[in-house]
Design a protein around this motif. Sequence first.
Motif, PDB file in Angstrom:
ATOM      1  N   GLU A 135      -2.159  -6.701  -4.301  1.00  0.00           N
ATOM      2  CA  GLU A 135      -1.840  -8.056  -4.741  1.00  0.00           C
ATOM      3  C   GLU A 135      -1.146  -8.842  -3.636  1.00  0.00           C
ATOM      4  N   GLU A 136      -0.328  -8.145  -2.823  1.00  0.00           N
ATOM      5  CA  GLU A 136       0.362  -8.816  -1.729  1.00  0.00           C
ATOM      6  C   GLU A 136      -0.647  -9.378  -0.721  1.00  0.00           C
ATOM      7  N   SER A 137      -1.690  -8.613  -0.451  1.00  0.00           N
ATOM      8  CA  SER A 137      -2.715  -9.072   0.494  1.00  0.00           C
ATOM      9  C   SER A 137      -3.529 -10.210  -0.105  1.00  0.00           C
ATOM     10  N   LYS A 138      -3.782 -10.151  -1.403  1.00  0.00           N
ATOM     11  CA  LYS A 138      -4.462 -11.268  -2.059  1.00  0.00           C
ATOM     12  C   LYS A 138      -3.639 -12.545  -1.905  1.00  0.00           C
ATOM     13  N   SER A 139      -2.328 -12.435  -2.056  1.00  0.00           N
ATOM     14  CA  SER A 139      -1.454 -13.603  -1.915  1.00  0.00           C
ATOM     15  C   SER A 139      -1.512 -14.169  -0.495  1.00  0.00           C
ATOM     16  N   VAL A 140      -1.573 -13.265   0.493  1.00  0.00           N
ATOM     17  CA  VAL A 140      -1.692 -13.705   1.889  1.00  0.00           C
ATOM     18  C   VAL A 140      -2.993 -14.487   2.085  1.00  0.00           C
ATOM     19  N   TYR A 141      -4.089 -13.953   1.599  1.00  0.00           N
ATOM     20  CA  TYR A 141      -5.380 -14.625   1.754  1.00  0.00           C
ATOM     21  C   TYR A 141      -5.384 -15.968   1.035  1.00  0.00           C
TER      22      TYR A 141
END
Length: 229
Positions: A171-177
């Motif tokens: 989810e953290e990487s989704k937020s970055v994208y």
Amino acid sequence: MKRIGLLGGMSWESSLEYYRLLNEMVKNRLGGFHSAECTLASVDFGPVSEMMKSNDWKGIERVLSAAAIDLKRAGADFLIICTNTMHLLAREIEGASGLEVLEIGKAVGEEIERRGLETVGLLGTRFTMERAYYKDTLAGFGINVIVPSAEEMVVVDMIIFEELCKGIFREESKSVYKAVIKGLQINGAEGVILGCTEIPLLIKESDADIAVFDTTAIHARAAVDHALA
């Protein structure tokens, strides 16, 4: 139905999605028990990824051309490369194998043109974002391509290779994208190309306020159209 040659394994996570989409699309088009006529050549991504790190594109060309020749020998009528980045070598692979390569960039360009957009953002590996493949291909459709900042490119690329290609979806990487996509939107993007076939495994249309172009699905649909034409 023409036999589709799939040049995959880069990574197998997205190659699996290609196989699912191709068969679902053929079933939806033809009904009953119909499925896609296809042959998969899945290369070992370990050595290929090391060659990418060392910029050994001639080595990659040899590996992928050999796999494409195998697909021709196995009866493929045309070829799809199941990754955005390796379309940097599309013409070389086509020339070596004698198989028509159905290009992902052209399929995406046709879809963006159909939607009537003029400026789109591009996410992908560092190679895809930095090199001219998408910019040049989409320029032929009158479409302008913008990319993230150099710092954002590093993070986008790292998430692809350290997470998505390994089947890790955070989810953290989704937020970055999502933040990177928002930045592209602020800079004028009317839509965003998910220009790595693993990115649609993490980012969906509902994750952005602008049009999202899933290159895997667009490419698979173009392949089915070509196979059934």
